[in-house]
Design an enzyme around this catalytic site. Structure first.
Site, PDB file in Angstrom:
ATOM      1  N   ASN A 284       7.849  -6.950 -21.874  1.00 34.53           N
ATOM      2  CA  ASN A 284       7.728  -5.929 -21.120  1.00 34.53           C
ATOM      3  C   ASN A 284       6.297  -5.601 -20.823  1.00 34.53           C
ATOM      4  O   ASN A 284       5.307  -6.311 -21.256  1.00 34.53           O
ATOM      5  CB  ASN A 284       8.108  -4.561 -21.830  1.00 34.53           C
TER       6      ASN A 284
ATOM      7  N   TYR B  52      21.302 -11.430 -24.898  1.00 31.48           N
ATOM      8  CA  TYR B  52      21.152 -11.753 -23.455  1.00 31.48           C
ATOM      9  C   TYR B  52      22.097 -13.044 -22.993  1.00 31.48           C
ATOM     10  O   TYR B  52      22.560 -12.937 -21.768  1.00 31.48           O
ATOM     11  CB  TYR B  52      19.488 -12.528 -23.481  1.00 31.48           C
TER      12      TYR B  52
ATOM     13  N   HIS C 136      17.531  -3.806 -16.430  1.00 35.10           N
ATOM     14  CA  HIS C 136      16.521  -4.671 -15.552  1.00 35.10           C
ATOM     15  C   HIS C 136      17.284  -5.016 -14.452  1.00 35.10           C
ATOM     16  O   HIS C 136      16.791  -6.188 -13.953  1.00 35.10           O
ATOM     17  CB  HIS C 136      15.790  -5.630 -16.442  1.00 35.10           C
TER      18      HIS C 136
END
Ligand code: NDP
Length: 503
Positions: A130, A340, A57
């Protein structure tokens, strides 16, 4: 700093700068002087301008806005930001492609990231989804390998259809997402004309510890619009930033994009016996079984003032929950809950949550201290340990996740590939797609898979055939593969097929 109502340029320590064009030299033709600290600092800071780009990303665009509750579902969740109709919560949203680098083109065939940060009164809640309701793999163990195959070949530094299709054909659970990716939804017209999905299943729970499982759907109010393969290829060359520009300019013009937010809700009892594993991210919950229920509306109405500060430094994590929302046993989600935060610590530093774009609007009070670059008071004079007798904050068991009865053998339990993995792609191909969509799907696959080794073409085409003979047959025809051989491979087990197509 100002003088006579004019802004004066300063160094980073605030000293007025006298000259920003000529470095200080020993004589007109002499070398530079070490005492020119303004030059040294200017160069040194420039040398450090880049931070690591996101591993995935990396290319994205973002905007500020709000989420408003339109339907009261507070009987299912204690989340305060969902407590009543009309309640508004500030959001920041980042859209992105997945596999490309920071400078890559917006029109590439790729899923699109759809990450929403809700700045709620009980902390930040991130929905990191997404534009597809499912994913290629269902275990975090496979994620680094999968992503490597979408990146560049370690020897040639080129994108490599052999890596791409080798992994996918060895990972048949990917067939559902591959079918979405190679439909025209794999090249959305821009970020405004696509849906967002949580993809994962999450938990909602109430004050009494009763819980349900949910999936979020953000349905574009602009309508779905996609690019054909030819249009996308044209844009990749002529305007690689087209979706970034479209989002920015729409908002600048006051044409604010919006999404209607819906949820599917499943009880724990239903989850026990459902015909699909409700935590398997390669599956949707069909709408006939679980009709999406309206929840709210999200509107983006403000562009960032500074791209780096607000978009590049934005750090989302599916582990950012608020009371009333929690994780599910989805194995891919369980890996993301770790990864993350971990990648942001690497990319932005241990105190990245203190950056203005990431900082909760609600109070933060704990015993984590110090670390590099703390722009706040670092906890001030308060105690730095718990328990303590000096009136520091205490945990409150009232905010515990509900108890969930989990039992079983600790082992590396294999997800068995079964015919069930082909049921939903078949529904997509037969029930959802029309003739034109099927034709585009097959054409898009042929254009890409045609670049791979013939054995990989055969192995992957056999998987398409297993979804539907018309699907596999169409790809085989487009690639000039022998139809009987594709059919024969489709009838084998995955193990036999891999052996028969070994490189
Ligand atoms: P439905 O007919 O009720 O829903 C189909 C959904 O597919 C719609 O939400 C539509 O989105 C979406 N869709 C249409 N074209 C495509 C495409 N090319 N790629 C991806 N999604 C598309 O059917 P079911 O719920 O029974 O699901 C059938 C199949 O549809 C699933 O197996 C799955 O592949 C796909 N799908 C299902 C979703 C779900 O949550 N149930 C969500 C998205 C896709 P829209 O209404 O926005 O046009």
């Amino acid at each position: 700093m100002t003088k006579d109502n004019k802004k004066i340029m300063t160094t980073r320590t605030g000293k007025p700068v006298d000259n920003d064009l000529n470095s200080m030299t020993a004589g007109k033709k002499g070398p530079g002087l070490l005492q020119d600290t303004h030059l040294l600092d200017k160069l040194a800071h420039f040398d450090r301008e880049r931070i690591p780009e996101r591993v995935v990303h990396a290319k994205g665009a973002g905007a500020h806005g709000y989420f408003e509750v339109t339907n009261d579902l507070s009987r299912y969740t204690r989340a305060k930001f969902l407590s009543e109709v009309g309640k508004r919560t500030e959001v920041f949203v980042r859209f992105s492609t997945v596999g490309g680098e920071r400078g890559s083109a917006d029109a590439e065939r790729d899923p699109r990231g759809f990450a929403v940060k809700f700045y709620t009164e009980e902390g930040n809640y991130d929905m990191v989804g997404n534009n597809t309701p499912i994913f290629f793999i269902r275990d975090a163990m496979k994620f680094p390998d999968f992503i490597h195959t979408q990146k560049r070949n370690p020897r040639t530094n080129l994108k490599d259809p052999n890596m791409f299709w080798d992994f996918l054909s060895l990972t048949p659970e990917s067939i559902h997402q591959v079918t979405i990716l190679f439909s025209d939804r794999g090249t959305p017209r821009d970020y405004r004309h696509m849906n967002g999905y949580s993809s994962h299943t999450y938990m909602w729970y109430d004050e009494d510890g009763e819980y349900v499982w949910v999936k979020y759907h953000f349905k574009t109010a602009q309508g779905i619009k996609n690019l054909t393969r030819q249009e996308a290829a044209e844009l990749v060359g002529s305007d690689p930033d087209h979706a970034t520009r479209d989002l920015f300019e729409s908002i600048e013009k006051g044409n604010y994009p919006a999404w209607n937010v819906e949820v599917q809700i499943m009880t724990p009892e239903e989850a026990e016996n459902y015909r699909f594993d409700p935590f398997d991210i390669t599956k949707v919950w069909p709408h006939d079984d679980y009709p999406p229920v309206p929840l709210g509306r999200m509107v983006l109405d403000r562009n960032p003032t500074n791209y780096f500060a607000e978009v590049e430094q934005a750090a989302f994590s599916p582990a950012n929950f608020v009371p009333g929302v929690g994780p599910s046993p989805d194995r891919l989600l369980q890996g993301r809950l770790f990864s993350y935060h971990d990648t942001h610590r690497h990319r932005l530093g241990a105190n990245y949550e203190l950056l203005p774009i990431n900082a909760p609007r609600s109070m933060v009070d704990n015993y984590q201290r110090d670390g590099p670059m703390r722009p706040d008071d670092g906890g001030g004079s308060g105690p730095n340990y718990w328990p303590n007798s000096f009136h520091g904050p205490d945990p409150d068991p009232d905010y515990a996740l509900p108890d969930v009865d989990i039992h079983g053998m600790a082992a590396r339990h294999e997800y068995e590939l079964g015919d069930i993995d082909f049921v939903q792609p078949a529904a997509l191909f037969n029930k959802v797609m029309d003739e034109k969509a099927r034709e585009h799907l097959i054409g898009n696959i042929v254009a890409h898979l045609g670049g791979a080794h013939e054995k990989l073409q055969l192995r992957q085409t056999a998987l398409f055939y297993k979804v539907d003979p018309e699907y596999g047959g169409g790809v085989a025809e487009g690639l000039g593969l022998p139809p009987d051989e594709v059919k024969r491979l489709a009838e084998m087990t995955q193990e036999e097929r891999v052996k028969a197509t070994a490189l």
